[in-house]
Design an enzyme around this catalytic site. Structure first.
Site, PDB file in Angstrom:
ATOM      1  CG  HIS A 369      -1.976  -1.013   1.214  1.00  0.00           C
ATOM      2  ND1 HIS A 369      -3.237  -0.831   0.685  1.00  0.00           N
ATOM      3  CD2 HIS A 369      -1.945  -2.280   1.681  1.00  0.00           C
ATOM      4  CE1 HIS A 369      -3.938  -1.939   0.840  1.00  0.00           C
ATOM      5  NE2 HIS A 369      -3.181  -2.835   1.439  1.00  0.00           N
ATOM      6  CE  LYS A 560      -6.371  14.022   0.386  1.00  0.00           C
ATOM      7  NZ  LYS A 560      -6.519  12.793  -0.373  1.00  0.00           N
ATOM      8  NE  ARG A 561      -3.713   9.986  10.233  1.00  0.00           N
ATOM      9  CZ  ARG A 561      -3.317   8.992  11.023  1.00  0.00           C
ATOM     10  NH1 ARG A 561      -4.002   7.884  11.109  1.00  0.00           N
ATOM     11  NH2 ARG A 561      -2.216   9.115  11.767  1.00  0.00           N
ATOM     12  CE  LYS A 566      -2.440  10.795   3.254  1.00  0.00           C
ATOM     13  NZ  LYS A 566      -3.088   9.930   2.242  1.00  0.00           N
ATOM     14  CB  THR A 668     -10.034   4.846  -1.136  1.00  0.00           C
ATOM     15  OG1 THR A 668      -9.557   5.164   0.172  1.00  0.00           O
ATOM     16  CG2 THR A 668      -9.320   3.621  -1.658  1.00  0.00           C
ATOM     17  CE  LYS A 672     -13.837   5.823   0.886  1.00  0.00           C
ATOM     18  NZ  LYS A 672     -12.891   5.829   2.028  1.00  0.00           N
TER      19      LYS A 672
HETATM   20  C1  26W Z   1       4.332   1.095   9.782  1.00  0.00           C
HETATM   21  C2  26W Z   1       2.943   1.375  10.061  1.00  0.00           C
HETATM   22  C3  26W Z   1       2.126   1.643   8.869  1.00  0.00           C
HETATM   23  C4  26W Z   1       0.778   1.699   9.014  1.00  0.00           C
HETATM   24  C5  26W Z   1      -0.003   1.923   7.920  1.00  0.00           C
HETATM   25  C6  26W Z   1       2.683   1.791   7.638  1.00  0.00           C
HETATM   26  C7  26W Z   1       1.910   2.005   6.551  1.00  0.00           C
HETATM   27  C8  26W Z   1       0.560   2.079   6.669  1.00  0.00           C
HETATM   28  C9  26W Z   1      -0.283   2.252   5.437  1.00  0.00           C
HETATM   29  C10 26W Z   1       0.574   2.197   4.221  1.00  0.00           C
HETATM   30  C11 26W Z   1      -1.099   3.468   5.424  1.00  0.00           C
HETATM   31  C12 26W Z   1      -2.190   3.509   4.410  1.00  0.00           C
HETATM   32  O1  26W Z   1      -3.312   3.593   4.805  1.00  0.00           O
HETATM   33  N1  26W Z   1      -1.893   3.507   3.090  1.00  0.00           N
HETATM   34  C13 26W Z   1      -2.905   3.841   2.114  1.00  0.00           C
HETATM   35  O2  26W Z   1      -3.542   2.673   1.629  1.00  0.00           O
HETATM   36  C14 26W Z   1      -4.664   3.012   0.830  1.00  0.00           C
HETATM   37  C15 26W Z   1      -5.380   1.735   0.457  1.00  0.00           C
HETATM   38  O3  26W Z   1      -4.637   1.007  -0.460  1.00  0.00           O
HETATM   39  C16 26W Z   1      -4.231   3.819  -0.391  1.00  0.00           C
HETATM   40  O4  26W Z   1      -5.380   4.221  -1.086  1.00  0.00           O
HETATM   41  C17 26W Z   1      -3.422   5.050   0.039  1.00  0.00           C
HETATM   42  O5  26W Z   1      -2.908   5.721  -1.095  1.00  0.00           O
HETATM   43  C18 26W Z   1      -2.305   4.630   0.965  1.00  0.00           C
HETATM   44  O6  26W Z   1      -1.623   5.766   1.480  1.00  0.00           O
END
Ligand code: 26W
Length: 833
Positions: A369, A560-561, A566, A668, A672
């Site tokens: 992701h 978004k976060r 971003k 995503t 929406k």
């Molecule tokens: C190390 C902890 C940690 C926790 C969460 C590392 C990374 C994450 C994720 C990568 C965060 C996340 O939510 N990524 C998002 O995933 C979505 C679903 O695929 C994508 O639409 C977003 O672009 C992406 O940032």
């Protein structure tokens, strides 16, 4: 239990979906499940009664579904995720069961205010953002498509923190979502597995001289299951989400009790139960945190044992495991499952390594992701050695065998061995979980075309060459049930009035709206719906924040976060520029805008938190400037979560998707917002590219450098100062922020932000994209002034969102990765509904 007894229980309460049955059930639930009468009942009591009555309508379907999966011995799909961002469940269940209308009517006839009851329910916020919400959308789609899909994760006692804004700054509050109990979960105290940690490994040869390994002297924790039904839309299928909660083992306590050390026993019990206490609220780095690694192994271990227990009901060996079980790893967070399955097969069941490895790799698949280096998980070998010593040995053995193959393929190339190794040997030795996940899976997927391409060309290029065809793309999607049919009833009803309701399960039918973009009466109705949604948000902002905004203004939304990549800051630079234009030329004509932000910053992410403060300080000045505030308002919506998204998204005119090209894997929220008739202003990043491809370039506002140009600019030595000097509006905006215009009581407050851009290299190229963004925003304003045209574009956005249904996404996973098929459950228990 004897069948007649079961039957008599069903007959005790009628569980029909008609208004009378619902009224009757609500009264029964209030009395017999909540223990209240109508005189003393609070809104919370009424919520619980409503939840129980809905839940009662799920249970038979749920048991039918589980039974038919069992009887038909289907291949099951297990979605392993540290995060499930479910939001509220009450209306989603009502809606998926298809008795919205009757439910509303029943409550109405009983004189119960549905809004008050609905809003009592806390969000199940067991996730950070995109990745967690994707997991929730996938569960909805798997159930809707009648796929035997199970969610496995952790039942955190505390989910994502609640964000409050105090004096313009984010303050985190614990999310004690289980305080009043959770009516949707079923504790399963008998489904209990022991999970080991620490200890040491002893090796001994068997009678044939083959080495065996024992993991001993461990600290143990019990994992207890909690099940939540996941109803599909318009189908009998109700799937299961199983979340694990940590419980102390009895042995643990006994050992100290025997020594007479009561306090120590209770202390240690608490310590082991801390495992499932809290979700890590950081979505970029949680590296090195022992508790996080323990959470990962805790849920993976319990889930695998549970899955194998189910598998073994039918079989005595593991040969058919990949034909009956598919496990999807939601990022690397559960990747330790690969080593754990090897341990189970080799250490506990004495399979040959080769055989075990073949089964393992055919069972797992991994979704990546993110490309952001800081979000790629690694753990120090030292930590692993201490927490999971046997798994460390297994990972070393996986790596040894893998690198042997690599060396065989590329003789003499030490560089490639170093790069592809699971162990990163530069500095303190670390385990690269992504490498483990790729090597141990038969498929690896990215979440949007550009993301997958970049994965193949950059971070995983060696793996793409070594395993051709293993890395594939499956573009993300969202569930149209929650994100349109439920969140935006008005628009959903309008659509249904023209093309019927088939689109809810088959989003491709939205294409039938395309000709209606040219129908003036449809445009009028569509505009009226958007207007109503904007007015509702106006009222909400007034009520929550006591701020006045006009529904006539353009609602410009970035939710978004909060992350530097971003680029909320780029949006801020636009706001400041607009503000300056108005101040410099107060009598000119302006398109009035309301710029709305929402999002949480990781508690330890200082810069992101400062950006929140900056937005709020700017809002303070702009909104209180009598001249400027006629044309421009700035709003920071506190505590952006799934429920807030459901309220905000329908009201948006403009969707800000402005990440530096090449950084946002998919996004995503972009889907929406477009599905709800917002036009996108965005970079050629993530799924924006594919959204543009579907809606056509006339119906999206694209600006900025491409991913290739970003890479090129950086390679050539990017000079943010050049842009600063060349653009007076940009210079003015940065100077104001840096010199304390928005923070006169503390002029240096935002200097670190400006320094990041000018002194520290502007990693995300805000300055390089600024001019292009300003031009593009101009085009947005021109387009917005032609109301008919704008509505046309908005309709065409909605009409062309078919591709972004998570149903499409899940069908691709099912055929390209899982090889899983739907099974339509039939009613098998007592007849209901
Ligand atoms: C190390 C902890 C940690 C926790 C969460 C590392 C990374 C994450 C994720 C990568 C965060 C996340 O939510 N990524 C998002 O995933 C979505 C679903 O695929 C994508 O639409 C977003 O672009 C992406 O940032």
């Amino acid at each position: 239990m004897d069948d007649s007894l079961q039957k008599s229980i069903f007959e005790h309460e009628k569980i029909g979906l008609d208004v009378d049955s619902i009224k009757q059930s609500l009264a029964n639930c209030l009395t017999y499940s909540v223990g209240k009468d109508t005189i003393t009942a609070t809104d919370r009591d009424r919520f619980f009664a409503a939840a129980y009555l809905v839940r009662n309508r799920l249970i038979d379907r749920w048991m039918d579904t589980m039974r038919s999966y069992y009887i038909n011995d289907v291949k099951r799909v297990y979605y392993f995720s540290l995060e499930f961002l479910m939001g509220r469940t009450l209306m989603n269940s009502v809606h998926n069961l298809g008795f919205d209308q009757q439910f509303r009517e029943a409550l109405n006839e009983l004189g119960i205010n549905l809004d008050n009851v609905r809003e009592i329910e806390p969000d199940a916020a067991l996730g950070n953002g995109g990745l967690g919400r994707l997991a929730a959308c996938f569960l909805d789609s798997m159930a809707t498509l009648d796929l035997p899909g199970y969610g496995y994760g952790i039942r955190y006692e505390y989910g994502m923190f609640a964000q409050r804004i105090e004096d313009g700054r984010q303050v985190e509050h614990p999310d004690n979502w289980l305080r009043y109990g959770n009516p949707w979960e079923f504790p399963r105290p008998e489904v209990l597995y022991q999970v080991k940690f620490h200890g040491r490994v002893v090796q001994y040869p068997d009678e044939k001289g083959v080495a065996h390994y024992h993991w001993i002297d461990t600290d143990d924790v019990m994992a207890m299951a909690f099940d939540t039904p996941i109803p599909g839309y318009g189908t009998h299928t109700v799937n299961n989400m199983r979340l694990w909660s940590a419980k102390a083992t009895r042995d643990f306590e006994l050992h100290y009790f025997n020594e007479g050390n009561y306090v120590k026993a209770v202390e240690d019990k608490n310590a082991s139960e801390n495992l499932s206490k809290v979700l890590y609220p950081d979505d970029t780095t949680t590296m090195g945190r022992e508790l996080r690694l323990k959470q990962q192994y805790f849920f993976v271990c319990a889930s695998l044992h549970d899955i194998l227990y189910r598998y073994n009901k039918y079989r005595s060996n593991f040969d058919a495991l990949p034909d009956k079980v598919a496990i999807q790893l939601n990022d690397t967070h559960p990747a330790i499952a690969i080593a754990e399955l090897m341990r189970i097969l080799v250490d506990l069941h004495h399979l040959d390594w080769e055989k075990a490895w073949d089964i393992t790799t055919r069972t797992f698949a991994y979704t990546n992701h993110t490309l952001m280096p800081e979000a790629l998980e690694t753990w120090t070998v030292a930590l692993f050695e201490n927490v999971l010593p046997r798994h460390l040995q297994i990972i070393y053995e996986i790596n040894r065998r893998f690198l042997k193959d690599v060396m065989h393929r590329y003789p003499g190339d030490t560089g490639i061995v170093r790069r592809m190794s699971i162990i990163d040997e530069g500095g303190e030795k670390r385990i690269r979980m992504a490498h483990l996940a790729i090597i141990g899976s038969h498929k690896v997927n990215g979440v949007a075309q550009i993301h997958t391409e970049l994965m193949k060309q950059t971070i995983f290029s060696d793996f793409d060459r070594f395993f051709p065809g293993k890395i594939i793309n499956i573009t993300n999607g969202i569930t149209p049930r929650r994100w349109l049919n439920q969140a935006n009833r008005r628009l959903a009803d309008l659509i249904t009035s023209r093309i019927g309701s088939g689109w809810v399960k088959d989003l491709s039918q939205l294409k039938r709206l395309i000709p209606l973009a040219d129908d003036a009466s449809f445009r009028r109705e569509f505009a009226a719906v958007k207007r109503g949604d904007k007015e509702r948000l106006v009222a909400l902002l007034k009520q929550k924040l006591n701020i006045d905004v006009s529904a006539d203004s353009l609602f410009d939304v970035q939710i978004k976060r909060i992350h530097e990549y971003k680029r909320q800051l780029l949006n801020v630079l636009h706001v400041v520029t607009l503000y300056n234009r108005i101040r410099n030329n107060p009598d000119a004509k302006y398109v009035s805008r309301t710029v709305i932000f929402g999002g949480k910053a990781a508690p330890g992410y200082v810069k992101a938190k400062l950006i929140i403060k900056l937005i709020n300080d700017i809002a303070d000045i702009v909104n209180n400037d009598p001249q400027a505030s006629r044309h421009l308002k700035v709003v920071f919506m506190p505590n952006y979560d799934v429920s807030a998204a459901e309220e905000m998204i329908p009201a948006a005119d403009l969707s800000e998707q402005i990440s530096t090209a090449g950084t946002e894997a998919s996004g995503t929220g972009n889907m929406k917002l477009a599905l709800n008739g917002a036009l996108t202003i965005g970079t050629l990043d993530g799924a924006n590219i594919e959204i543009g491809g579907e809606v056509g370039e006339d119906n999206i506002f694209i600006f900025g450098l491409t991913a290739a140009q970003v890479a090129e600019t950086k390679a050539k030595g990017y000079q943010p100062w050049d842009f600063y000097h060349a653009n007076p509006e940009l210079r003015a905006a940065l100077d104001m922020i840096g010199s304390g215009f928005f923070s006169p009581e503390e002029p240096d407050r935002f200097k670190p932000i400006v320094d990041t851009l000018l002194q520290h290299g502007d990693q995300y190229l805000l300055l390089a994209d600024y001019a292009s963004y300003m031009d593009c925003q101009k085009k947005v304003e021109v387009a917005y002034q032609d109301e008919e045209e704008w509505v046309r574009k908005a309709i065409l956005n909605v009409a062309n969102m078919s591709k972004f249904s998570s149903d499409r996404t899940i069908m691709q996973y099912a055929s390209q990765i899982w090889d899983a098929e739907p099974l339509t459950a039939r009613s098998m228990g007592a007849e209901i509904g």
